[in-house]
Design a protein around this motif. Sequence first.
Motif, PDB file in Angstrom:
ATOM      1  N   GLY A  17       0.805  -1.212   0.000  1.00 35.07           N
ATOM      2  CA  GLY A  17       0.000   0.000   0.000  1.00 35.07           C
ATOM      3  C   GLY A  17       0.838   1.261   0.000  1.00 35.07           C
ATOM      4  N   ARG A  18       1.914   1.241   0.749  1.00 31.82           N
ATOM      5  CA  ARG A  18       2.798   2.409   0.797  1.00 31.82           C
ATOM      6  C   ARG A  18       3.429   2.681  -0.568  1.00 31.82           C
ATOM      7  NH1 ARG A  18       6.120   1.151   6.399  1.00 31.82           N
ATOM      8  NH2 ARG A  18       4.788   2.369   7.814  1.00 31.82           N
ATOM      9  N   TRP A  19       3.857   1.625  -1.248  1.00 30.40           N
ATOM     10  CA  TRP A  19       4.461   1.793  -2.569  1.00 30.40           C
ATOM     11  C   TRP A  19       3.436   2.320  -3.575  1.00 30.40           C
ATOM     12  CZ3 TRP A  19       8.890   2.344  -4.957  1.00 30.40           C
ATOM     13  CH2 TRP A  19       9.042   2.012  -6.305  1.00 30.40           C
ATOM     14  N   ALA A  20       2.223   1.825  -3.498  1.00 29.99           N
ATOM     15  CA  ALA A  20       1.177   2.321  -4.398  1.00 29.99           C
ATOM     16  C   ALA A  20       0.949   3.813  -4.179  1.00 29.99           C
ATOM     17  CB  ALA A  20      -0.120   1.544  -4.185  1.00 29.99           C
ATOM     18  N   TRP A  21       0.918   4.251  -2.914  1.00 32.96           N
ATOM     19  CA  TRP A  21       0.741   5.677  -2.640  1.00 32.96           C
ATOM     20  C   TRP A  21       1.935   6.481  -3.135  1.00 32.96           C
ATOM     21  CZ3 TRP A  21       3.549   9.414  -0.207  1.00 32.96           C
ATOM     22  CH2 TRP A  21       2.896  10.638   0.009  1.00 32.96           C
ATOM     23  N   SER A  68       2.086   2.158  -9.535  1.00 29.89           N
ATOM     24  CA  SER A  68       1.035   2.357  -8.549  1.00 29.89           C
ATOM     25  C   SER A  68      -0.180   1.502  -8.862  1.00 29.89           C
ATOM     26  CB  SER A  68       0.643   3.839  -8.502  1.00 29.89           C
ATOM     27  OG  SER A  68      -0.379   4.051  -7.550  1.00 29.89           O
ATOM     28  N   ALA A 127      -1.632  -1.560  -6.633  1.00 31.96           N
ATOM     29  CA  ALA A 127      -2.983  -1.472  -6.073  1.00 31.96           C
ATOM     30  C   ALA A 127      -3.842  -2.652  -6.535  1.00 31.96           C
ATOM     31  CB  ALA A 127      -3.628  -0.150  -6.478  1.00 31.96           C
ATOM     32  N   GLY A 179      -2.768   3.460  -0.120  1.00 35.43           N
ATOM     33  CA  GLY A 179      -2.366   3.225  -1.506  1.00 35.43           C
ATOM     34  C   GLY A 179      -3.500   3.466  -2.479  1.00 35.43           C
TER      35      GLY A 179
END
Length: 424
Positions: free
Chosen positions: A56-60, A85, A89, A135
């Motif tokens: 989730g952090r990487w997607a954000w 992203s 997600a 994310g």
Amino acid sequence: MPDPTAAERHRRHLVDDVLAWWTAHGPDEEHGGVLTCWDNRSATLVSTDKYTWSQGRWAWLTARVAAAAQRGVLGVDPEPFLEHSERTARFVREHALLPDGRVAFVTDRAGTPREPRPGSGLATSVFADLFAALGFAGLAQVRPEGGWGATAEDLLHRAAGTIAAGAVPADPYPVPEGHRAFAFPMILLGVGEQVHRATGSAESAALVRAAAGELAGHVGADHDVAEMPADDPRDRDGLVARHRTPGHTLEALWFAHHARDLIAGTGLDTPQVLAPIALRACETGWDAEHGGLLRYTDRDGGPPRGSRTGHPYEELVAGTWDTKLWWPHAEAMYTTTLLAAGTAGTAETGLAAWAERLETYTYATFPEGPGREWTQIRARDGSPDDRTVALPVKDPFHVARALLLLVEQAGTTAAPPITERNTS
């Protein structure tokens, strides 16, 4: 005013080193998502497990990088970051989002959820739910189509309900019974603000305001922030109640500042209110002997102390209090710079001095060199410490996020993309 020289340093380090390393080593082209179980020094992929909060952090992050590139703040092509992203997600939505609406804490590389411990169940952390929501919210802000915002909103409110009900699943840091965790309203504030930017809902705005009000209840008259105050006053001198986490305090302050339009009147809505809290956290957390911020301190400074009950969290605090971690330093650089720009007089001077001190220490201690990320865990004297902290991951979040926010806050204009710079 922000220092343009410092902002350029942050921008180059972000683009040329941190993002360059992660885009080369992180994305899983076969299954989607990002591979984060690298060792402390970025040399070896120790596992292909995928912890959902890192996904989730990487997607954000990649959505936010793309948005910054679209505005001309970063000299990178936004399209690959948008693709990272969206693929991440989708990985979370298709594999980690469980039928009951909760989120699996960890999956294997292909996305099959597994129990972190035998018999624990799959959904063992409300933080996984909330970082998945983060994310989705980040992606929704740049790609409104796809229903990402609605999913983020649903996860946010489910998580808030779980926290309100008590007995919160909180891997990797279960909260000792009889204590109120600062981390819960803090994460609801930070994630809720981002969900609100994506959806504009009145419900998310109300949740953010309520979280800020609860956070304010952790702040003492002397600007000290209690990480886990005891419900029973008789336990106030236990180690858990006495310990402080300067990095959490500093991170929460910029959450509050970013949400200031949503939390007016809560006591955390102006730089003038937040600045003394930041100064107190820096002063309490700073290691006068070796420099840098200590992971944990006592409420009066120095090593955490107080009576113990044998809870594993006490051992974590006592055993790692003097480590120097990547994330408090990244957060502290941004918070002190941000709040110094919004205050005046002695607070501005003090925060600007702390920002400079923190930047000097951080850049001298954590970066691994050109084209590389940070050694994220250091011993008190600054040497690498290869113990696992929280999860066996090198998380692609705090460092890049703080550097990006510093660049955005300075309002710098991007240099040409890295590919053009390096071939000119």
